[in-house]
Design a protein around this motif. Sequence first.
Motif, PDB file in Angstrom:
ATOM      1  N   ILE A 122      35.556  53.250  30.347  1.00 56.44           N
ATOM      2  CA  ILE A 122      35.732  51.839  29.984  1.00 56.44           C
ATOM      3  C   ILE A 122      36.755  51.180  30.905  1.00 56.44           C
ATOM      4  O   ILE A 122      36.527  50.080  31.414  1.00 56.44           O
ATOM      5  CB  ILE A 122      36.141  51.701  28.498  1.00 56.44           C
ATOM      6  CG1 ILE A 122      34.954  52.053  27.602  1.00 56.44           C
ATOM      7  CG2 ILE A 122      36.660  50.296  28.191  1.00 56.44           C
ATOM      8  CD1 ILE A 122      35.310  52.183  26.135  1.00 56.44           C
ATOM      9  N   SER A 123      37.864  51.859  31.136  1.00 56.30           N
ATOM     10  CA  SER A 123      38.908  51.310  32.008  1.00 56.30           C
ATOM     11  C   SER A 123      38.395  51.104  33.424  1.00 56.30           C
ATOM     12  O   SER A 123      38.661  50.065  34.048  1.00 56.30           O
ATOM     13  CB  SER A 123      40.131  52.234  32.029  1.00 56.30           C
ATOM     14  OG  SER A 123      40.683  52.357  30.746  1.00 56.30           O
ATOM     15  N   PHE A 124      37.655  52.069  33.943  1.00 58.88           N
ATOM     16  CA  PHE A 124      37.133  51.969  35.307  1.00 58.88           C
ATOM     17  C   PHE A 124      36.123  50.828  35.422  1.00 58.88           C
ATOM     18  O   PHE A 124      36.172  50.046  36.366  1.00 58.88           O
ATOM     19  CB  PHE A 124      36.499  53.301  35.733  1.00 58.88           C
ATOM     20  CG  PHE A 124      36.113  53.339  37.177  1.00 58.88           C
ATOM     21  CD1 PHE A 124      37.072  53.491  38.161  1.00 58.88           C
ATOM     22  CD2 PHE A 124      34.791  53.208  37.553  1.00 58.88           C
ATOM     23  CE1 PHE A 124      36.726  53.512  39.500  1.00 58.88           C
ATOM     24  CE2 PHE A 124      34.425  53.231  38.891  1.00 58.88           C
ATOM     25  CZ  PHE A 124      35.397  53.388  39.871  1.00 58.88           C
ATOM     26  N   ILE A 125      35.233  50.715  34.446  1.00 57.11           N
ATOM     27  CA  ILE A 125      34.234  49.637  34.462  1.00 57.11           C
ATOM     28  C   ILE A 125      34.922  48.271  34.378  1.00 57.11           C
ATOM     29  O   ILE A 125      34.583  47.346  35.124  1.00 57.11           O
ATOM     30  CB  ILE A 125      33.207  49.821  33.322  1.00 57.11           C
ATOM     31  CG1 ILE A 125      32.312  51.027  33.627  1.00 57.11           C
ATOM     32  CG2 ILE A 125      32.371  48.555  33.110  1.00 57.11           C
ATOM     33  CD1 ILE A 125      31.478  51.502  32.444  1.00 57.11           C
ATOM     34  N   LEU A 126      35.905  48.138  33.492  1.00 57.30           N
ATOM     35  CA  LEU A 126      36.641  46.875  33.389  1.00 57.30           C
ATOM     36  C   LEU A 126      37.401  46.567  34.676  1.00 57.30           C
ATOM     37  O   LEU A 126      37.487  45.407  35.092  1.00 57.30           O
ATOM     38  CB  LEU A 126      37.600  46.910  32.196  1.00 57.30           C
ATOM     39  CG  LEU A 126      36.951  46.857  30.809  1.00 57.30           C
ATOM     40  CD1 LEU A 126      37.997  47.088  29.721  1.00 57.30           C
ATOM     41  CD2 LEU A 126      36.222  45.540  30.609  1.00 57.30           C
ATOM     42  N   THR A 133      35.322  39.652  39.704  1.00 55.77           N
ATOM     43  CA  THR A 133      35.552  38.262  39.292  1.00 55.77           C
ATOM     44  C   THR A 133      36.825  37.654  39.872  1.00 55.77           C
ATOM     45  O   THR A 133      36.996  36.443  39.838  1.00 55.77           O
ATOM     46  CB  THR A 133      35.609  38.150  37.758  1.00 55.77           C
ATOM     47  OG1 THR A 133      36.693  38.955  37.278  1.00 55.77           O
ATOM     48  CG2 THR A 133      34.307  38.588  37.129  1.00 55.77           C
ATOM     49  N   SER A 134      37.733  38.498  40.367  1.00 58.29           N
ATOM     50  CA  SER A 134      39.012  38.007  40.874  1.00 58.29           C
ATOM     51  C   SER A 134      39.312  38.674  42.212  1.00 58.29           C
ATOM     52  O   SER A 134      38.920  39.811  42.446  1.00 58.29           O
ATOM     53  CB  SER A 134      40.132  38.338  39.885  1.00 58.29           C
ATOM     54  OG  SER A 134      39.839  37.838  38.604  1.00 58.29           O
ATOM     55  N   ASP A 135      40.014  37.993  43.034  1.00 59.89           N
ATOM     56  CA  ASP A 135      40.354  38.533  44.350  1.00 59.89           C
ATOM     57  C   ASP A 135      41.681  39.288  44.267  1.00 59.89           C
ATOM     58  O   ASP A 135      42.726  38.777  44.681  1.00 59.89           O
ATOM     59  CB  ASP A 135      40.436  37.395  45.374  1.00 59.89           C
ATOM     60  CG  ASP A 135      40.648  37.915  46.784  1.00 59.89           C
ATOM     61  OD1 ASP A 135      40.230  39.062  47.068  1.00 59.89           O
ATOM     62  OD2 ASP A 135      41.248  37.186  47.591  1.00 59.89           O
ATOM     63  N   ILE A 145      44.379  46.477  33.821  1.00 62.24           N
ATOM     64  CA  ILE A 145      43.407  46.980  32.844  1.00 62.24           C
ATOM     65  C   ILE A 145      43.989  48.132  32.041  1.00 62.24           C
ATOM     66  O   ILE A 145      43.879  48.161  30.812  1.00 62.24           O
ATOM     67  CB  ILE A 145      42.085  47.398  33.541  1.00 62.24           C
ATOM     68  CG1 ILE A 145      41.364  46.177  34.098  1.00 62.24           C
ATOM     69  CG2 ILE A 145      41.194  48.210  32.607  1.00 62.24           C
ATOM     70  CD1 ILE A 145      40.943  45.145  33.052  1.00 62.24           C
ATOM     71  N   MET A 146      44.626  49.087  32.706  1.00 60.68           N
ATOM     72  CA  MET A 146      45.173  50.235  31.977  1.00 60.68           C
ATOM     73  C   MET A 146      46.280  49.800  31.037  1.00 60.68           C
ATOM     74  O   MET A 146      46.400  50.319  29.930  1.00 60.68           O
ATOM     75  CB  MET A 146      45.677  51.299  32.955  1.00 60.68           C
ATOM     76  CG  MET A 146      45.835  52.658  32.312  1.00 60.68           C
ATOM     77  SD  MET A 146      44.311  53.299  31.581  1.00 60.68           S
ATOM     78  CE  MET A 146      43.355  53.649  33.044  1.00 60.68           C
ATOM     79  N   SER A 147      47.077  48.833  31.451  1.00 60.64           N
ATOM     80  CA  SER A 147      48.114  48.306  30.576  1.00 60.64           C
ATOM     81  C   SER A 147      47.499  47.670  29.334  1.00 60.64           C
ATOM     82  O   SER A 147      47.981  47.847  28.220  1.00 60.64           O
ATOM     83  CB  SER A 147      48.970  47.294  31.326  1.00 60.64           C
ATOM     84  OG  SER A 147      49.957  46.757  30.484  1.00 60.64           O
ATOM     85  N   ALA A 148      46.404  46.943  29.532  1.00 57.49           N
ATOM     86  CA  ALA A 148      45.736  46.285  28.404  1.00 57.49           C
ATOM     87  C   ALA A 148      45.035  47.296  27.500  1.00 57.49           C
ATOM     88  O   ALA A 148      45.203  47.264  26.280  1.00 57.49           O
ATOM     89  CB  ALA A 148      44.730  45.256  28.921  1.00 57.49           C
ATOM     90  N   ILE A 168      39.282  37.023  30.358  1.00 53.90           N
ATOM     91  CA  ILE A 168      38.448  37.577  29.292  1.00 53.90           C
ATOM     92  C   ILE A 168      38.335  39.088  29.461  1.00 53.90           C
ATOM     93  O   ILE A 168      38.436  39.851  28.485  1.00 53.90           O
ATOM     94  CB  ILE A 168      37.059  36.907  29.257  1.00 53.90           C
ATOM     95  CG1 ILE A 168      37.200  35.465  28.769  1.00 53.90           C
ATOM     96  CG2 ILE A 168      36.073  37.698  28.403  1.00 53.90           C
ATOM     97  CD1 ILE A 168      35.958  34.616  28.929  1.00 53.90           C
ATOM     98  N   ILE A 169      38.159  39.543  30.683  1.00 56.31           N
ATOM     99  CA  ILE A 169      38.045  40.985  30.946  1.00 56.31           C
ATOM    100  C   ILE A 169      39.335  41.695  30.539  1.00 56.31           C
ATOM    101  O   ILE A 169      39.296  42.743  29.888  1.00 56.31           O
ATOM    102  CB  ILE A 169      37.712  41.237  32.437  1.00 56.31           C
ATOM    103  CG1 ILE A 169      36.277  40.784  32.718  1.00 56.31           C
ATOM    104  CG2 ILE A 169      37.905  42.701  32.814  1.00 56.31           C
ATOM    105  CD1 ILE A 169      35.937  40.678  34.184  1.00 56.31           C
ATOM    106  N   VAL A 170      40.483  41.154  30.904  1.00 61.95           N
ATOM    107  CA  VAL A 170      41.758  41.798  30.566  1.00 61.95           C
ATOM    108  C   VAL A 170      41.983  41.815  29.060  1.00 61.95           C
ATOM    109  O   VAL A 170      42.519  42.783  28.529  1.00 61.95           O
ATOM    110  CB  VAL A 170      42.934  41.107  31.304  1.00 61.95           C
ATOM    111  CG1 VAL A 170      44.269  41.579  30.775  1.00 61.95           C
ATOM    112  CG2 VAL A 170      42.850  41.353  32.798  1.00 61.95           C
ATOM    113  N   THR A 171      41.563  40.773  28.368  1.00 58.40           N
ATOM    114  CA  THR A 171      41.784  40.746  26.920  1.00 58.40           C
ATOM    115  C   THR A 171      40.720  41.500  26.137  1.00 58.40           C
ATOM    116  O   THR A 171      40.872  41.698  24.936  1.00 58.40           O
ATOM    117  CB  THR A 171      41.850  39.288  26.395  1.00 58.40           C
ATOM    118  OG1 THR A 171      40.629  38.620  26.715  1.00 58.40           O
ATOM    119  CG2 THR A 171      43.022  38.556  26.984  1.00 58.40           C
TER     120      THR A 171
END
Length: 172
Positions: A122-126, A133-135, A145-148, A168-171
């Motif tokens: 899940i973490s890797f996919i996110l 989506t972001s540069d 991501i891992m922090s979230a 949205i991805i981070v949350t």
Amino acid sequence: LGGAVLVFCLEYQNPGTIGNMPFGQKVLNSFFQSVTYRTAGFSTFPQENLREVTAILSVFFMFTGGSPVGTAGGVKTVTMFVLIVNVIAFIRAKNDAIIMKRRIPDALIKKATAIITVNFSISFILCICLMITSDISFIDAMFEIMSAVSTVGLSRAITPGLNNAGQIIVTT
């Protein structure tokens, strides 16, 4: 203790983190940083100033998390320990994973493997989605991501600047 030693050694001369601090403060901040990777989300210096190698290790610490019954996130130290004991048994060509003369049940090994595999996947996919989506760099994406995912609460100061999809991805 290992995390504190690594932070101390890797960040010792980094002026953006502990490099300009007196020796005692370097030691104290290294211990504090090691603990905060697992649960707290507090920081005494900006996380974006970490050397890349320290940021990578911090991702591992966030992924592992703290011990059971505590408030720390992550997959938990005991889950990671079960997996490591099983890997050592496999390398030694042993049929059973044994620690302190006690056999770890196969069901527990399967559960630990599943928890770690699902969490990592899940973490890797996110992380990949966040990079699409972001540069941002891989290490920045994985840190956020891992922090979230591990409910740590640290940031390399990029989350506020993410576009809507990234936020949205981070949350998630």
